[in-house]
Write a protein that holds these residues in place. Sequence first.
Motif, mmCIF file in Angstrom:
data_model
loop_
_atom_site.group_PDB
_atom_site.id
_atom_site.type_symbol
_atom_site.label_atom_id
_atom_site.label_comp_id
_atom_site.label_asym_id
_atom_site.label_seq_id
_atom_site.Cartn_x
_atom_site.Cartn_y
_atom_site.Cartn_z
ATOM 1 N N VAL A 29 0.316 9.549 -0.184
ATOM 2 C CA VAL A 29 -0.402 8.278 -0.254
ATOM 3 C C VAL A 29 -1.822 8.514 -0.763
ATOM 4 O O VAL A 29 -2.132 8.215 -1.905
ATOM 5 N N SER A 30 -2.689 9.018 0.104
ATOM 6 C CA SER A 30 -4.067 9.315 -0.304
ATOM 7 C C SER A 30 -4.800 10.053 0.810
ATOM 8 O O SER A 30 -4.395 10.024 1.973
ATOM 9 N N ILE A 31 -5.889 10.669 0.433
ATOM 10 C CA ILE A 31 -6.743 11.349 1.407
ATOM 11 C C ILE A 31 -7.342 10.331 2.372
ATOM 12 O O ILE A 31 -7.416 10.567 3.577
ATOM 13 N N ARG A 36 -7.879 7.924 7.833
ATOM 14 C CA ARG A 36 -7.836 6.770 8.747
ATOM 15 C C ARG A 36 -6.874 7.004 9.910
ATOM 16 O O ARG A 36 -7.022 6.412 10.970
ATOM 17 N N MET A 37 -5.887 7.875 9.726
ATOM 18 C CA MET A 37 -4.892 8.140 10.765
ATOM 19 C C MET A 37 -5.259 9.328 11.658
ATOM 20 O O MET A 37 -4.628 9.541 12.690
ATOM 21 N N ALA A 38 -6.224 10.105 11.277
ATOM 22 C CA ALA A 38 -6.526 11.378 11.941
ATOM 23 C C ALA A 38 -6.822 11.246 13.430
ATOM 24 O O ALA A 38 -6.546 12.167 14.194
ATOM 25 N N HIS A 39 -7.356 10.127 13.875
ATOM 26 C CA HIS A 39 -7.714 9.949 15.290
ATOM 27 C C HIS A 39 -6.539 9.493 16.158
ATOM 28 O O HIS A 39 -6.643 9.473 17.376
ATOM 29 N N ASP A 44 1.903 7.282 17.403
ATOM 30 C CA ASP A 44 1.332 6.226 16.565
ATOM 31 C C ASP A 44 1.158 6.702 15.126
ATOM 32 O O ASP A 44 1.411 5.966 14.177
ATOM 33 N N MET A 45 0.716 7.946 14.973
ATOM 34 C CA MET A 45 0.523 8.517 13.654
ATOM 35 C C MET A 45 1.854 8.614 12.902
ATOM 36 O O MET A 45 1.944 8.272 11.722
#
Length: 76
Positions: A29-31, A36-39, A44-45
């Motif tokens: 997808v993209s960096i 945005r998902m790292a947390h 959920d991720m």
Amino acid sequence: MTGYWRPTVRTYLGRITKACILEAVREGVSIDAADRMAHMKKQDMAEAAEQLLAAIGWLPALMRTPRAVQWVVKKP
């Protein structure tokens, strides 16, 4: 393979590490999407990644095949 398999939480994303999920999202997808998902917590991720990756037909490297090379035969 994209016609037969999707990276879902049940089949793939729930079985790999958070780092691998983020790498898949970065690649597919993209960096920014991965950042945005790292947390997020792993479940959920994985669910978010499933939605993003299924829409584009992403496959893990081991499931990819090289694209067929089209040969052109020139007549003498």
